[in-house]
Scaffold this motif. Structure first.
Motif, short mmCIF file in Angstrom:
data_model
loop_
_atom_site.label_atom_id
_atom_site.label_comp_id
_atom_site.label_asym_id
_atom_site.label_seq_id
_atom_site.Cartn_x
_atom_site.Cartn_y
_atom_site.Cartn_z
N UNK A 143 10.80 5.64 5.21
CA UNK A 143 11.25 6.19 6.50
C UNK A 143 12.32 5.32 7.15
N UNK A 144 12.13 4.00 7.10
CA UNK A 144 13.15 3.09 7.65
C UNK A 144 14.47 3.25 6.90
N UNK A 145 14.35 3.41 5.58
CA UNK A 145 15.55 3.58 4.76
C UNK A 145 16.30 4.83 5.19
N UNK A 146 15.56 5.93 5.38
CA UNK A 146 16.19 7.20 5.76
C UNK A 146 16.87 7.06 7.13
N UNK A 147 16.22 6.30 8.02
CA UNK A 147 16.83 6.04 9.34
C UNK A 147 18.18 5.31 9.18
N UNK A 148 18.20 4.33 8.31
CA UNK A 148 19.46 3.60 8.07
C UNK A 148 20.50 4.53 7.46
N UNK A 192 11.99 0.69 -5.71
CA UNK A 192 11.84 0.46 -7.15
C UNK A 192 11.32 -0.98 -7.30
N UNK A 193 11.94 -1.82 -8.11
CA UNK A 193 11.46 -3.21 -8.24
C UNK A 193 11.52 -3.93 -6.90
N UNK A 194 12.58 -3.67 -6.16
CA UNK A 194 12.70 -4.19 -4.80
C UNK A 194 12.76 -2.99 -3.85
N UNK A 195 12.46 -3.26 -2.58
CA UNK A 195 12.42 -2.14 -1.62
C UNK A 195 13.80 -1.52 -1.43
N UNK A 221 18.95 -1.96 10.90
CA UNK A 221 17.81 -1.05 11.06
C UNK A 221 16.53 -1.67 10.49
N UNK A 222 16.66 -2.32 9.36
CA UNK A 222 15.50 -2.83 8.64
C UNK A 222 15.69 -4.33 8.42
N UNK A 223 14.81 -5.12 8.98
CA UNK A 223 15.05 -6.57 8.88
C UNK A 223 14.65 -7.15 7.53
N UNK A 224 15.64 -7.70 6.83
CA UNK A 224 15.41 -8.23 5.49
C UNK A 224 14.67 -9.57 5.55
N UNK A 225 13.88 -9.83 4.52
CA UNK A 225 13.21 -11.13 4.41
C UNK A 225 14.16 -12.15 3.81
N UNK A 244 0.86 -1.19 0.00
CA UNK A 244 0.00 0.00 0.00
C UNK A 244 0.89 1.24 0.00
N UNK A 245 0.27 2.37 -0.29
CA UNK A 245 0.99 3.64 -0.33
C UNK A 245 1.61 3.94 1.05
N UNK A 246 0.84 3.66 2.10
CA UNK A 246 1.32 3.94 3.46
C UNK A 246 2.51 3.03 3.81
N UNK A 247 2.40 1.76 3.45
CA UNK A 247 3.51 0.83 3.74
C UNK A 247 4.77 1.24 3.00
N UNK A 248 4.58 1.70 1.76
CA UNK A 248 5.74 2.12 0.97
C UNK A 248 6.44 3.30 1.65
N UNK A 249 5.61 4.20 2.22
CA UNK A 249 6.19 5.36 2.92
C UNK A 249 6.89 4.94 4.20
N UNK A 250 6.35 3.92 4.88
CA UNK A 250 7.02 3.42 6.10
C UNK A 250 8.40 2.88 5.75
N UNK A 251 8.48 2.20 4.62
CA UNK A 251 9.77 1.64 4.20
C UNK A 251 10.76 2.77 3.88
#
Ligand code: ADP
Ligand code: CIR
Length: 356
Positions: free
Chosen positions: A149-154, A223-226, A255-259, A140-147
Protein backbone atom coordinates in the motif's frame (compact mmCIF):
# COMPACT_ATOMS: atom_id res chain seq x y z
CA UNK A 1 3.93 -25.65 7.46
CA UNK A 2 7.48 -26.97 7.13
CA UNK A 3 8.77 -23.44 6.79
CA UNK A 4 6.84 -22.41 9.89
CA UNK A 5 8.32 -25.31 11.85
CA UNK A 6 11.81 -24.47 10.67
CA UNK A 7 11.22 -20.88 11.55
CA UNK A 8 10.39 -21.48 15.15
CA UNK A 9 13.18 -23.98 15.74
CA UNK A 10 16.61 -23.27 17.21
CA UNK A 11 19.53 -25.45 16.15
CA UNK A 12 20.42 -28.10 18.68
CA UNK A 13 23.67 -29.16 17.08
CA UNK A 14 26.47 -27.54 15.13
CA UNK A 15 25.17 -27.81 11.54
CA UNK A 16 26.88 -30.12 9.18
CA UNK A 17 27.67 -28.25 5.96
CA UNK A 18 29.50 -30.41 3.39
CA UNK A 19 33.28 -29.81 3.17
CA UNK A 20 32.84 -29.10 -0.53
CA UNK A 21 30.71 -26.00 0.19
CA UNK A 22 32.48 -22.78 -0.74
CA UNK A 23 29.91 -20.55 0.97
CA UNK A 24 30.93 -17.75 3.30
CA UNK A 25 28.54 -19.36 5.78
CA UNK A 26 30.71 -22.49 5.79
CA UNK A 27 33.84 -20.37 6.14
CA UNK A 28 32.68 -18.27 9.11
CA UNK A 29 30.21 -20.42 11.06
CA UNK A 30 32.83 -21.86 13.39
CA UNK A 31 31.90 -23.78 16.54
CA UNK A 32 32.68 -20.68 18.59
CA UNK A 33 30.41 -18.45 16.55
CA UNK A 34 27.72 -21.11 16.62
CA UNK A 35 27.89 -21.32 20.45
CA UNK A 36 27.58 -17.55 20.74
CA UNK A 37 24.56 -17.35 18.44
CA UNK A 38 22.65 -20.59 18.78
CA UNK A 39 19.97 -19.15 21.06
CA UNK A 40 20.05 -15.58 19.72
CA UNK A 41 16.92 -13.94 18.31
CA UNK A 42 16.46 -10.55 16.70
CA UNK A 43 13.78 -8.02 17.70
CA UNK A 44 11.13 -10.03 15.79
CA UNK A 45 12.24 -13.44 17.03
CA UNK A 46 14.30 -14.35 13.93
CA UNK A 47 16.69 -17.21 14.81
CA UNK A 48 20.09 -18.50 13.69
CA UNK A 49 18.23 -21.40 12.06
CA UNK A 50 16.33 -18.93 9.88
CA UNK A 51 19.39 -16.84 9.15
CA UNK A 52 21.32 -19.78 7.73
CA UNK A 53 18.47 -21.92 6.36
CA UNK A 54 19.21 -21.03 2.73
CA UNK A 55 22.89 -21.92 3.03
CA UNK A 56 22.05 -25.24 4.72
CA UNK A 57 19.48 -26.17 2.08
CA UNK A 58 21.79 -25.03 -0.75
CA UNK A 59 25.40 -26.01 -0.04
CA UNK A 60 26.34 -24.51 -3.41
CA UNK A 61 25.45 -21.02 -2.10
CA UNK A 62 28.18 -18.44 -2.41
CA UNK A 63 27.01 -16.60 0.70
CA UNK A 64 24.36 -18.75 2.42
CA UNK A 65 22.63 -16.26 4.75
CA UNK A 66 19.67 -13.86 4.57
CA UNK A 67 18.86 -11.43 7.39
CA UNK A 68 15.50 -11.07 9.15
CA UNK A 69 15.55 -7.35 9.94
CA UNK A 70 17.79 -4.34 10.48
CA UNK A 71 18.24 -5.65 14.03
CA UNK A 72 19.50 -9.03 12.71
CA UNK A 73 22.66 -7.28 11.58
CA UNK A 74 23.35 -6.33 15.23
CA UNK A 75 22.24 -9.54 16.92
CA UNK A 76 24.04 -11.86 14.49
CA UNK A 77 27.06 -9.59 14.04
CA UNK A 78 29.61 -12.24 15.13
CA UNK A 79 28.72 -14.17 11.96
CA UNK A 80 27.41 -11.46 9.64
CA UNK A 81 30.23 -8.95 10.16
CA UNK A 82 32.79 -11.48 8.98
CA UNK A 83 30.74 -12.32 5.91
CA UNK A 84 30.23 -8.62 5.16
CA UNK A 85 33.86 -7.68 5.56
CA UNK A 86 34.99 -10.64 3.41
CA UNK A 87 32.50 -9.99 0.58
CA UNK A 88 32.75 -6.20 0.49
CA UNK A 89 36.38 -5.92 1.66
CA UNK A 90 34.96 -3.43 4.13
CA UNK A 91 35.72 -2.59 7.75
CA UNK A 92 32.29 -2.84 9.39
CA UNK A 93 33.21 -0.09 11.87
CA UNK A 94 33.69 2.50 9.14
CA UNK A 95 30.98 4.86 7.98
CA UNK A 96 29.14 4.21 4.75
CA UNK A 97 28.70 7.16 2.43
CA UNK A 98 25.90 8.09 0.01
CA UNK A 99 25.85 10.52 -2.92
CA UNK A 100 23.96 10.65 -6.20
CA UNK A 101 26.03 13.50 -7.63
CA UNK A 102 27.67 12.42 -10.89
CA UNK A 103 28.15 15.95 -12.25
CA UNK A 104 31.96 15.74 -12.16
CA UNK A 105 32.20 12.43 -14.05
CA UNK A 106 31.06 13.41 -17.54
CA UNK A 107 29.70 9.97 -18.42
CA UNK A 108 29.69 9.68 -22.22
CA UNK A 109 27.26 7.37 -24.01
CA UNK A 110 29.33 4.14 -24.44
CA UNK A 111 28.56 3.50 -28.12
CA UNK A 112 29.24 7.07 -29.28
CA UNK A 113 32.46 7.11 -27.30
CA UNK A 114 33.68 3.87 -28.89
CA UNK A 115 32.03 4.29 -32.32
CA UNK A 116 30.40 0.86 -32.42
CA UNK A 117 27.46 -1.13 -31.13
CA UNK A 118 28.99 -2.60 -28.00
CA UNK A 119 26.46 -1.80 -25.30
CA UNK A 120 22.97 -3.14 -25.93
CA UNK A 121 21.34 -1.83 -22.78
CA UNK A 122 22.07 -0.13 -19.47
CA UNK A 123 20.35 -0.73 -16.15
CA UNK A 124 20.82 0.58 -12.63
CA UNK A 125 18.87 -0.84 -9.71
CA UNK A 126 18.87 -0.23 -6.01
CA UNK A 127 17.50 -2.40 -3.23
CA UNK A 128 15.70 -0.73 -0.33
CA UNK A 129 13.70 -1.88 2.68
CA UNK A 130 11.58 0.03 5.16
CA UNK A 131 12.84 0.81 8.64
CA UNK A 132 9.56 -0.02 10.40
CA UNK A 133 9.20 -3.59 9.13
CA UNK A 134 11.05 -6.92 9.33
CA UNK A 135 12.69 -8.01 6.06
CA UNK A 136 10.92 -10.36 3.61
CA UNK A 137 12.33 -13.45 5.33
CA UNK A 138 10.35 -12.76 8.48
CA UNK A 139 7.55 -10.40 7.53
CA UNK A 140 3.86 -11.21 8.17
CA UNK A 141 1.27 -11.29 5.42
CA UNK A 142 -0.38 -8.15 6.81
CA UNK A 143 2.91 -6.23 7.01
CA UNK A 144 3.71 -7.21 3.43
CA UNK A 145 0.35 -5.79 2.35
CA UNK A 146 1.01 -2.56 4.27
CA UNK A 147 4.25 -2.17 2.34
CA UNK A 148 2.47 -2.76 -0.95
CA UNK A 149 0.00 0.00 0.00
CA UNK A 150 2.83 2.42 0.80
CA UNK A 151 4.43 1.55 -2.52
CA UNK A 152 1.19 2.30 -4.39
CA UNK A 153 0.96 5.63 -2.55
CA UNK A 154 4.47 6.52 -3.75
CA UNK A 155 3.65 5.41 -7.32
CA UNK A 156 0.61 7.70 -7.34
CA UNK A 157 2.84 10.66 -6.59
CA UNK A 158 5.06 10.14 -9.66
CA UNK A 159 4.97 12.71 -12.43
CA UNK A 160 6.26 13.02 -15.97
CA UNK A 161 8.23 10.09 -17.34
CA UNK A 162 8.05 8.22 -13.99
CA UNK A 163 4.24 7.90 -14.16
CA UNK A 164 3.05 4.36 -14.83
CA UNK A 165 0.95 1.37 -13.77
CA UNK A 166 1.26 -1.08 -10.90
CA UNK A 167 0.55 -4.74 -11.72
CA UNK A 168 -0.04 -7.06 -8.75
CA UNK A 169 1.84 -10.29 -9.58
CA UNK A 170 -1.27 -12.42 -8.99
CA UNK A 171 -3.18 -10.51 -11.69
CA UNK A 172 -0.62 -11.09 -14.46
CA UNK A 173 -1.25 -14.07 -16.75
CA UNK A 174 1.46 -16.74 -17.23
CA UNK A 175 2.01 -15.41 -20.76
CA UNK A 176 2.42 -11.80 -19.53
CA UNK A 177 4.89 -12.88 -16.86
CA UNK A 178 6.86 -14.98 -19.33
CA UNK A 179 7.16 -12.04 -21.73
CA UNK A 180 8.17 -9.60 -18.97
CA UNK A 181 10.87 -12.02 -17.79
CA UNK A 182 12.21 -12.59 -21.31
CA UNK A 183 12.41 -8.84 -21.78
CA UNK A 184 14.43 -8.57 -18.55
CA UNK A 185 11.80 -6.53 -16.73
CA UNK A 186 10.37 -8.99 -14.19
CA UNK A 187 12.08 -10.99 -11.44
CA UNK A 188 12.35 -14.76 -11.62
CA UNK A 189 10.02 -16.85 -9.48
CA UNK A 190 10.77 -19.97 -7.50
CA UNK A 191 14.41 -19.09 -6.70
CA UNK A 192 15.52 -21.96 -4.45
CA UNK A 193 17.80 -19.67 -2.40
CA UNK A 194 14.96 -17.27 -1.61
CA UNK A 195 12.49 -20.08 -1.04
CA UNK A 196 14.67 -21.65 1.61
CA UNK A 197 15.01 -18.45 3.64
CA UNK A 198 11.27 -17.79 3.77
CA UNK A 199 11.17 -14.91 1.28
CA UNK A 200 8.60 -16.63 -0.93
CA UNK A 201 5.95 -17.34 1.75
CA UNK A 202 2.40 -16.41 0.65
CA UNK A 203 3.61 -16.05 -2.96
CA UNK A 204 2.35 -14.15 -5.02
CA UNK A 205 0.40 -12.12 -2.44
CA UNK A 206 1.43 -8.44 -2.16
CA UNK A 207 4.15 -8.81 -4.79
CA UNK A 208 4.06 -6.82 -7.96
CA UNK A 209 5.74 -4.68 -10.55
CA UNK A 210 5.30 -1.01 -11.45
CA UNK A 211 6.18 -0.03 -15.02
CA UNK A 212 6.12 3.24 -16.94
CA UNK A 213 4.82 3.09 -20.55
CA UNK A 214 8.28 3.33 -22.12
CA UNK A 215 9.56 0.59 -19.77
CA UNK A 216 12.52 2.72 -18.68
CA UNK A 217 11.47 2.83 -15.06
CA UNK A 218 10.30 -0.08 -12.92
CA UNK A 219 9.81 -0.99 -9.30
CA UNK A 220 9.63 -4.53 -7.95
CA UNK A 221 7.60 -4.78 -4.75
CA UNK A 222 8.18 -7.39 -2.02
CA UNK A 223 10.52 -9.70 -3.87
CA UNK A 224 13.92 -10.35 -2.21
CA UNK A 225 13.81 -6.77 -0.97
CA UNK A 226 10.71 -4.69 -0.33
CA UNK A 227 11.73 -2.25 -3.04
CA UNK A 228 13.91 -2.85 -6.08
CA UNK A 229 13.92 0.46 -7.92
CA UNK A 230 15.13 0.09 -11.48
CA UNK A 231 16.00 2.45 -14.31
CA UNK A 232 16.92 0.95 -17.68
CA UNK A 233 16.97 1.62 -21.40
CA UNK A 234 18.48 0.40 -24.65
CA UNK A 235 21.94 1.71 -25.54
CA UNK A 236 24.70 3.02 -23.30
CA UNK A 237 23.54 6.29 -21.75
CA UNK A 238 24.54 5.66 -18.13
CA UNK A 239 24.06 9.32 -17.20
CA UNK A 240 20.41 9.37 -18.21
CA UNK A 241 19.69 6.00 -16.57
CA UNK A 242 21.41 6.99 -13.32
CA UNK A 243 19.75 10.38 -13.06
CA UNK A 244 16.28 8.91 -13.60
CA UNK A 245 16.91 6.49 -10.74
CA UNK A 246 18.21 9.25 -8.45
CA UNK A 247 14.99 11.19 -8.98
CA UNK A 248 12.74 8.17 -8.30
CA UNK A 249 14.73 7.27 -5.19
CA UNK A 250 14.17 10.73 -3.77
CA UNK A 251 10.41 10.60 -4.33
CA UNK A 252 9.86 7.10 -2.88
CA UNK A 253 12.01 7.93 0.13
CA UNK A 254 9.61 10.75 1.01
CA UNK A 255 6.62 8.42 1.25
CA UNK A 256 8.27 5.32 2.68
CA UNK A 257 11.18 5.69 5.06
CA UNK A 258 14.07 3.43 4.07
CA UNK A 259 16.17 1.59 6.63
CA UNK A 260 19.65 3.13 6.52
CA UNK A 261 22.35 2.61 9.15
CA UNK A 262 25.56 4.54 9.69
CA UNK A 263 27.97 1.65 9.15
CA UNK A 264 26.06 -0.59 6.74
CA UNK A 265 24.11 1.97 4.69
CA UNK A 266 20.90 0.66 3.16
CA UNK A 267 19.78 -2.54 4.91
CA UNK A 268 19.06 -5.42 2.55
CA UNK A 269 17.94 -9.03 2.92
CA UNK A 270 21.14 -10.43 1.42
CA UNK A 271 24.36 -9.00 2.89
CA UNK A 272 25.83 -8.69 -0.62
CA UNK A 273 23.53 -5.73 -1.31
CA UNK A 274 24.20 -3.69 1.83
CA UNK A 275 25.33 -0.09 1.50
CA UNK A 276 24.08 1.36 -1.75
CA UNK A 277 22.06 -1.74 -2.70
CA UNK A 278 23.08 -0.67 -6.16
CA UNK A 279 23.96 -2.71 -9.21
CA UNK A 280 24.73 -0.66 -12.32
CA UNK A 281 25.04 -2.96 -15.31
CA UNK A 282 25.36 -3.05 -19.06
CA UNK A 283 24.67 -5.85 -21.47
CA UNK A 284 27.83 -5.59 -23.55
CA UNK A 285 29.07 -7.52 -26.59
CA UNK A 286 32.63 -8.78 -26.04
CA UNK A 287 33.00 -11.91 -28.22
CA UNK A 288 36.77 -11.61 -28.75
CA UNK A 289 37.81 -10.59 -25.26
CA UNK A 290 35.63 -13.23 -23.64
CA UNK A 291 37.65 -15.99 -25.28
CA UNK A 292 40.68 -14.69 -23.37
CA UNK A 293 39.46 -15.46 -19.89
CA UNK A 294 42.66 -14.33 -18.19
CA UNK A 295 42.60 -10.73 -19.46
CA UNK A 296 38.83 -10.55 -19.04
CA UNK A 297 39.14 -11.52 -15.38
CA UNK A 298 42.13 -9.21 -14.84
CA UNK A 299 40.22 -6.15 -16.04
CA UNK A 300 37.13 -7.18 -14.11
CA UNK A 301 39.10 -7.49 -10.91
CA UNK A 302 40.99 -4.19 -11.44
CA UNK A 303 37.70 -2.26 -11.72
CA UNK A 304 35.75 -4.33 -9.15
CA UNK A 305 33.36 -5.69 -11.74
CA UNK A 306 30.96 -8.60 -11.51
CA UNK A 307 30.38 -10.59 -14.71
CA UNK A 308 27.06 -12.41 -15.17
CA UNK A 309 25.19 -14.09 -18.02
CA UNK A 310 22.47 -12.12 -19.76
CA UNK A 311 19.55 -13.66 -17.94
CA UNK A 312 20.86 -12.35 -14.64
CA UNK A 313 22.48 -14.00 -11.68
CA UNK A 314 23.31 -17.72 -12.03
CA UNK A 315 22.80 -17.56 -15.86
CA UNK A 316 25.14 -18.08 -18.82
CA UNK A 317 26.42 -15.70 -21.48
CA UNK A 318 24.84 -15.98 -24.94
CA UNK A 319 26.56 -14.92 -28.16
CA UNK A 320 29.47 -13.18 -26.42
CA UNK A 321 27.11 -10.83 -24.56
CA UNK A 322 27.76 -10.31 -20.85
CA UNK A 323 26.11 -8.53 -17.95
CA UNK A 324 28.91 -6.40 -16.49
CA UNK A 325 28.26 -4.49 -13.25
CA UNK A 326 29.88 -2.97 -10.18
CA UNK A 327 30.67 -5.65 -7.61
CA UNK A 328 31.15 -3.40 -4.58
CA UNK A 329 28.08 -1.94 -2.94
CA UNK A 330 29.24 -0.86 0.52
CA UNK A 331 31.58 1.92 1.69
CA UNK A 332 31.32 3.90 -1.54
CA UNK A 333 28.55 6.17 -2.78
CA UNK A 334 26.07 5.34 -5.53
CA UNK A 335 27.89 7.86 -7.74
CA UNK A 336 31.34 6.35 -7.10
CA UNK A 337 30.12 2.83 -7.86
CA UNK A 338 28.56 3.94 -11.14
CA UNK A 339 32.02 5.29 -11.97
CA UNK A 340 33.59 1.85 -11.25
CA UNK A 341 31.29 0.34 -13.85
CA UNK A 342 31.83 3.18 -16.33
CA UNK A 343 35.63 2.96 -16.18
CA UNK A 344 35.65 -0.82 -16.24
CA UNK A 345 33.32 -1.14 -19.23
CA UNK A 346 35.35 1.46 -21.16
CA UNK A 347 38.50 -0.56 -20.62
CA UNK A 348 36.80 -3.83 -21.62
CA UNK A 349 35.58 -2.24 -24.88
CA UNK A 350 39.04 -0.72 -25.58
CA UNK A 351 40.63 -4.16 -25.34
CA UNK A 352 37.85 -5.73 -27.45
CA UNK A 353 38.61 -3.13 -30.16
CA UNK A 354 42.33 -3.94 -30.07
CA UNK A 355 41.60 -7.64 -30.60
CA UNK A 356 39.75 -6.95 -33.89
P1 ADP B 1 19.44 -7.95 -9.97
O1 ADP B 1 18.09 -7.40 -9.85
O2 ADP B 1 20.13 -8.29 -8.72
O3 ADP B 1 20.26 -7.09 -10.82
P2 ADP B 1 19.53 -10.23 -11.83
O4 ADP B 1 20.98 -10.36 -12.07
O5 ADP B 1 18.76 -11.48 -11.66
O6 ADP B 1 19.20 -9.40 -10.54
O7 ADP B 1 18.89 -9.39 -13.02
C1 ADP B 1 17.52 -9.13 -13.08
C2 ADP B 1 17.05 -8.97 -14.51
O8 ADP B 1 17.59 -7.77 -15.06
C3 ADP B 1 17.50 -10.10 -15.43
O9 ADP B 1 16.45 -10.40 -16.31
C4 ADP B 1 18.65 -9.47 -16.19
O10 ADP B 1 18.84 -10.05 -17.46
C5 ADP B 1 18.18 -8.04 -16.31
N1 ADP B 1 19.29 -7.10 -16.55
C6 ADP B 1 20.34 -6.84 -15.76
N2 ADP B 1 21.15 -5.92 -16.30
C7 ADP B 1 20.61 -5.57 -17.49
C8 ADP B 1 20.96 -4.67 -18.53
N3 ADP B 1 22.04 -3.89 -18.46
N4 ADP B 1 20.14 -4.60 -19.61
C9 ADP B 1 19.03 -5.37 -19.69
N5 ADP B 1 18.64 -6.22 -18.75
C10 ADP B 1 19.41 -6.34 -17.65
C1 CIR C 1 24.01 -17.51 -2.53
O1 CIR C 1 24.43 -17.48 -1.37
O2 CIR C 1 24.65 -17.95 -3.49
C2 CIR C 1 22.64 -16.95 -2.80
N1 CIR C 1 21.99 -16.76 -1.54
C3 CIR C 1 22.70 -15.64 -3.59
C4 CIR C 1 23.78 -14.71 -3.14
C5 CIR C 1 23.82 -13.44 -3.95
N2 CIR C 1 22.92 -12.48 -3.48
C6 CIR C 1 21.75 -12.19 -4.04
O3 CIR C 1 21.30 -12.73 -5.02
N3 CIR C 1 21.10 -11.20 -3.47
Amino acid sequence: LQQFLNASKTIDEFPNIPESSKSLLKKYLTKDVYKKLKDAKDANGFTLQQLISSGLANPDSSIGVYAGSTDSYKVFAPLLNQIISDYHQYDVNSKHTSSWDISSYNFEEFNSKHKGDYVLSTRVRIARNLSKFPLGTNITKEQRQQIENLAIQAFNSFEGELKGTYYPLGKLTEQEKKQLKEDHFLFKEGDRFLKACGCERDWPDARGIFINPSKTFLVWVNEEDQFRIISMQNGGDLKQVFERLAKAHEIINKVAQFSITENLGAITTCPTNLGTGMRASVHVKLPLLSSDEKIFKQIASKHHLDIRGIDGEHSESKGGIFDVSNKRRLGYSEAQLALDMYNGVNELIEVEKQLK
